[in-house]
Design an enzyme around this catalytic site. Structure first.
Site, short mmCIF file in Angstrom:
data_model
loop_
_atom_site.label_atom_id
_atom_site.label_comp_id
_atom_site.label_asym_id
_atom_site.label_seq_id
_atom_site.Cartn_x
_atom_site.Cartn_y
_atom_site.Cartn_z
CE LYS A 120 -3.53 -2.61 2.14
NZ LYS A 120 -4.90 -2.45 2.30
CG HIS A 124 -7.31 -3.35 -3.23
ND1 HIS A 124 -6.60 -2.78 -1.86
CD2 HIS A 124 -6.23 -4.02 -2.66
CE1 HIS A 124 -7.14 -2.89 -0.58
NE2 HIS A 124 -6.16 -3.94 -1.59
N GLY A 167 -8.20 -4.74 7.29
CA GLY A 167 -6.64 -3.63 7.66
C GLY A 167 -7.32 -4.05 8.88
N GLY A 186 -0.77 -5.14 6.15
CA GLY A 186 -0.14 -4.97 6.87
C GLY A 186 0.90 -5.85 7.51
CD GLU A 191 -7.31 -8.08 -1.19
OE1 GLU A 191 -6.02 -8.10 -0.80
OE2 GLU A 191 -7.76 -6.55 -1.31
P1 13P Z 1 -3.92 -6.27 5.73
O1 13P Z 1 -3.56 -7.63 5.45
O2 13P Z 1 -3.67 -5.05 6.03
O3 13P Z 1 -5.84 -6.68 5.83
O4 13P Z 1 -4.55 -6.18 3.97
C1 13P Z 1 -5.34 -6.73 3.31
C2 13P Z 1 -4.81 -5.90 1.81
O5 13P Z 1 -5.90 -5.16 1.34
C3 13P Z 1 -4.20 -6.58 1.39
O6 13P Z 1 -4.27 -6.20 -0.66
#
Ligand code: 13P
Length: 250
Positions: free
Chosen positions: A11, A95, A173, A234, A167
Site C-alpha cells: 500500500k 483493489h 486492515g 499489514g 478480499e
Molecule cells: P491487511 O492484510 O492489512 O488486512 O490488508 C489486506 C489487503 O488489502 C491486501 O491487499
C-alpha cells in the site's frame, strides 16, 4: 496441482532504508522455499530500488495500480510499459481501496485488466464485498459482477494469465479475518463461476485470499482446497511475519 502464491501489498508505506532492511531479511528467509512463489507490490517510486534488491532472487515484484492507457496526456498516471521497464511481473488491479476511494468502476478495472494482459503483466484482480453487502446476502452477486466485467471484456481465457484475489472489504486492515470456511465458500464460488465458462482455466486459476492474513492464521487458510495463497497488507511490512506467511504456503 496449483502452486501457492503469497504477495505482499505494501500500500502507501515504505522508505528507502526501511525497504532495504525489509527485503534483505525476506530474501534471506525465503531463500530455500521451493513450493511457494512470493512477490511484493510496492509504490511506484520504489520499483527501481526493489528491482535492484530482488534481481536474481526467488521473489518477484510488481505495482499496485496502473493506467489502462499506453501513453498520453494523463497527468499523474503510470503506464503498463513503464512497469515492464522496471521488471514488474504483477500488477494489483481493482483493489477495494481503489474502488472505494478513487471510484474505479468495474468497467475501468476491466480496461486496466485487458491492458495488463496485452502488456504481458500478470494482473492480480481483486474482488470482494463490503460488510453491508455480506449482511445483505449479496456477496456472491457482488463478486460475480466484478468478475464478469473482466470476463466480458477480455474473455475467460485471459484468466489463465491472471490471478484473482478475494478480499472481503470488512476483513481488510481490521484484524477481522474471514474464517477459513467463509473464505473457502467464496473461493469455490469464484472457481465455479469461471468453470461455467471454461473448466480448464478454472482448475488452473490461482485464487488468493486477502484480509488480515497473519502468521497465526495463514496455514489454516492456505489449507483450504480453493485457497491458493494470500494477498498480504499489514503483515507484509514486517519481515519476519511476511516470511512466516510465505513459509505457511511452502
Ligand atoms: P491487511 O492484510 O492489512 O488486512 O490488508 C489486506 C489487503 O488489502 C491486501 O491487499
Amino acid at each position: 496441482m496449483r502452486r501457492k502464491l503469497v504477495v505482499g501489498n505494501w500500500k502507501m508505506f515504505g522508505r528507502l532504508a526501511r525497504n532495504q532492511a525489509l527485503l534483505e531479511t525476506v530474501r534471506a528467509e525465503t531463500r530455500n522455499f521451493t513450493n511457494v512463489d512470493c512477490a511484493v507490490c510496492v509504490p511506484f517510486p520504489y520499483l527501481s530500488q526493489v528491482q535492484s534488491l530482488l534481481n536474481g532472487s526467488r521473489i518477484a515484484w510488481g505495482a499496485q495500480n496502473m493506467s489502462q492507457h499506453e501513453e498520453g496526456a494523463y497527468t499523474g498516471e503510470v503506464a503498463p510499459g513503464m512497469l515492464q521497464e522496471f521488471g514488474c511481473k504483477y500488477v494489483i488491479l481493482g483493489h477495494s481501496e481503489r474502488r472505494a476511494i478513487y471510484l474505479e468502476s468495474d468497467e475501468a478495472v476491466a480496461e486496466k485488466f485487458e491492458s495488463a494482459i496485452k502488456s504481458g503483466l500478470t494482473p492480480i484482480l481483486c474482488v470482494g464485498e463490503t460488510l453491508a453487502e455480506r449482511d445483505g446476502g449479496i456477496t456472491e452477486q457482488v463478486v460475480a459482477r466484478q468478475l464478469d466485467a473482466v470476463i466480458a471484456k477480455s474473455g475467460v481465457q485471459a484468466l489463465a494469465k491472471a490471478v484473482v484475489a478475494y478480499e472481503p472489504v470488512w476483513a481488510i486492515g481490521t484484524g477481522k479475518t474471514a474464517t477459513p470456511d467463509q473464505a473457502q465458500a467464496v473461493h469455490a464460488f469464484i472457481r465455479q463461476r469461471v468453470a461455467a465458462a471454461d473448466g480448464k482455466v478454472a482448475a488452473g486459476l490461482c485464487i488468493l485470499y486477502g484480509g488480515s492474513v497473519k502468521p497465526n492464521n495463514a496455514a489454516e487458510l492456505f489449507a483450504k482446497v480453493d485457497i491458493d495463497g494470500g494477498l498480504i497488507g499489514g503483515a507484509s511490512l514486517v519481515a519476519e511475519d511476511f516470511a512466516a506467511i510465505c513459509s505457511a504456503g511452502n
